[in-house]
Design an enzyme around this catalytic site. Sequence first.
Site, short mmCIF file in Angstrom:
data_model
loop_
_atom_site.label_atom_id
_atom_site.label_comp_id
_atom_site.label_asym_id
_atom_site.label_seq_id
_atom_site.Cartn_x
_atom_site.Cartn_y
_atom_site.Cartn_z
N ARG A 40 6.76 13.76 9.47
CA ARG A 40 5.95 12.59 9.80
C ARG A 40 5.96 12.35 11.30
O ARG A 40 5.02 12.70 11.98
CB ARG A 40 6.47 11.38 9.01
CG ARG A 40 5.57 10.19 9.02
CD ARG A 40 5.95 9.17 7.95
NE ARG A 40 7.28 8.58 8.12
CZ ARG A 40 7.77 7.64 7.32
NH1 ARG A 40 7.05 7.18 6.30
NH2 ARG A 40 8.98 7.14 7.51
N LYS A 92 9.06 -4.17 6.90
CA LYS A 92 7.68 -3.76 7.16
C LYS A 92 6.77 -4.18 6.00
O LYS A 92 7.26 -4.45 4.90
CB LYS A 92 7.62 -2.25 7.34
CG LYS A 92 8.11 -1.48 6.12
CD LYS A 92 8.50 -0.06 6.46
CE LYS A 92 8.89 0.70 5.22
NZ LYS A 92 9.64 1.92 5.54
N TYR A 102 -14.43 -10.58 -18.07
CA TYR A 102 -15.43 -9.56 -17.68
C TYR A 102 -15.37 -8.36 -18.62
O TYR A 102 -14.30 -7.89 -18.97
CB TYR A 102 -15.14 -9.08 -16.25
CG TYR A 102 -15.39 -10.11 -15.20
CD1 TYR A 102 -16.68 -10.63 -15.00
CD2 TYR A 102 -14.36 -10.58 -14.40
CE1 TYR A 102 -16.92 -11.58 -14.02
CE2 TYR A 102 -14.59 -11.53 -13.41
CZ TYR A 102 -15.88 -12.02 -13.23
OH TYR A 102 -16.10 -12.97 -12.26
N MET A 131 -10.67 -11.94 -10.47
CA MET A 131 -10.16 -11.90 -9.10
C MET A 131 -9.07 -12.94 -8.87
O MET A 131 -8.05 -12.65 -8.24
CB MET A 131 -11.33 -12.12 -8.13
CG MET A 131 -11.02 -11.75 -6.70
SD MET A 131 -12.42 -11.97 -5.60
CE MET A 131 -13.45 -10.57 -5.98
C1 LIG Z 1 10.84 2.15 5.10
C2 LIG Z 1 11.84 2.91 5.83
C3 LIG Z 1 13.21 2.76 5.53
C4 LIG Z 1 13.72 1.98 4.34
O1 LIG Z 1 13.59 2.81 3.22
P1 LIG Z 1 14.14 2.41 1.76
O2 LIG Z 1 13.99 3.65 0.98
O3 LIG Z 1 13.28 1.30 1.26
O4 LIG Z 1 15.55 2.01 1.93
C5 LIG Z 1 14.12 3.43 6.33
N1 LIG Z 1 13.70 4.21 7.36
C6 LIG Z 1 12.41 4.39 7.66
C7 LIG Z 1 12.04 5.26 8.80
C8 LIG Z 1 11.43 3.76 6.90
O5 LIG Z 1 10.15 3.96 7.20
#
Ligand SMILES: *Cc1c(COP(=O)(O)O)cnc(C)c1O
Length: 371
Positions: A137, A39, A266, A313
């Site tokens: 969550r 992700k 800057y 930047m």
């Molecule tokens: C991001 C995520 C992971 C991976 O987590 P790490 O701590 O980076 O291993 C696993 N499960 C869910 C639901 C996540 O959102």
Amino acid sequence: MVVAITRPTRIKISQSAITHNVSVTRKISGAKFMFLAVKANAYGFGLQTMAQAAIKGGVDGLAVAVLDEALALRQAGITAPILILGITLPQYAKIMAENDLIATVSDLDWLKLAAHNLEHTANKLQVNLGVDTGMGRIGFRKREALAQAITYVQDAKTPFNYQSIMTHFAEADSVNNDYFHEQLANWHTLTDRLPMPPMVHLANSGAALYHADELPTDYIRAGTVIYGMEPSRGTVLADDYLRPVLTLETELIYVKKMPANAAISYGHTYHTQEGEWIGTLPIGYADGLPRSLKGFEVLINGQRAPIVGNLAMDQMMISLPEELPVGTVVTIIGQQGQYENTLEDVAQHVALAPWVVATGLQERLLRVIAD
Ligand SMILES: *Cc1c(COP(=O)(O)O)cnc(C)c1O
């Protein structure tokens, strides 16, 4: 999105380090199937680059946050199982089914809306039921609601496959295990004796490394550890069993000898010494380096050289140990000679976690697979 391929600034992803981290994680956790969380542009390491290198390195599936990331992977030709960790709007159920993606589900209403969207589709949608054991969550928090959802997805008349179930730990990487154990107990209360699908995965990196003997780890979802970052940041285990995956390097693009007391960047917060050599680098805060990185020592010619003045930047300046030519390689994160800067070193300088620094690395940075 524009990737800057014409400037000498790049992220190198180490294939051998990924392969090493995958095999170490497999050994410690006993995992038979490992999802790699890719992700957020693979934690900033680069979605396509990481996905390809990780599959080559032995990862079995990929996990993304949103449908768009999953579709980008499918378009890049990746056929491995892909799990979408977040909730996707039910009107995209058909697209998920057609692309053979696993959808995370947290309530029965979602399934009913998705069933409507799937009415004229031959493909069944693979479902991953989320169980909220204390992350607060997403996921089912009640056993009856979960049982009802399981019955619904198992019904041959509904357009779903009961493929997967998961929970997520809020504190699997801490020396204090109390909350981890509370969540694990909730998992058992919520799921024991309910029908289980083929994929049952509880462990993120922390749980897979530190708690493998306490929970099922045939399937795991790992991120941090595969990227070479120790999840507890050294508080539970030392980090030397992992190899750093990411190198961030650039080259001197401009060099000049300064007079005494000349201002740099800057806010003119830095003033030169007589005869000081100042090098300019083609990378700045828009590439994702925190502005508070000022003062951090990058590596050049086997020596350390501090970032001086505020980051701009797209450019920043370093004080050179001596006159060095344009084109000299500068390592911001990575190893040069006897010195090494890790993501953790950068993180400590700017008071952030290493994965926060990494996810900030922008798409403009070119990513290549090395060694
Ligand atoms: C991001 C995520 C992971 C991976 O987590 P790490 O701590 O980076 O291993 C696993 N499960 C869910 C639901 C996540 O959102």
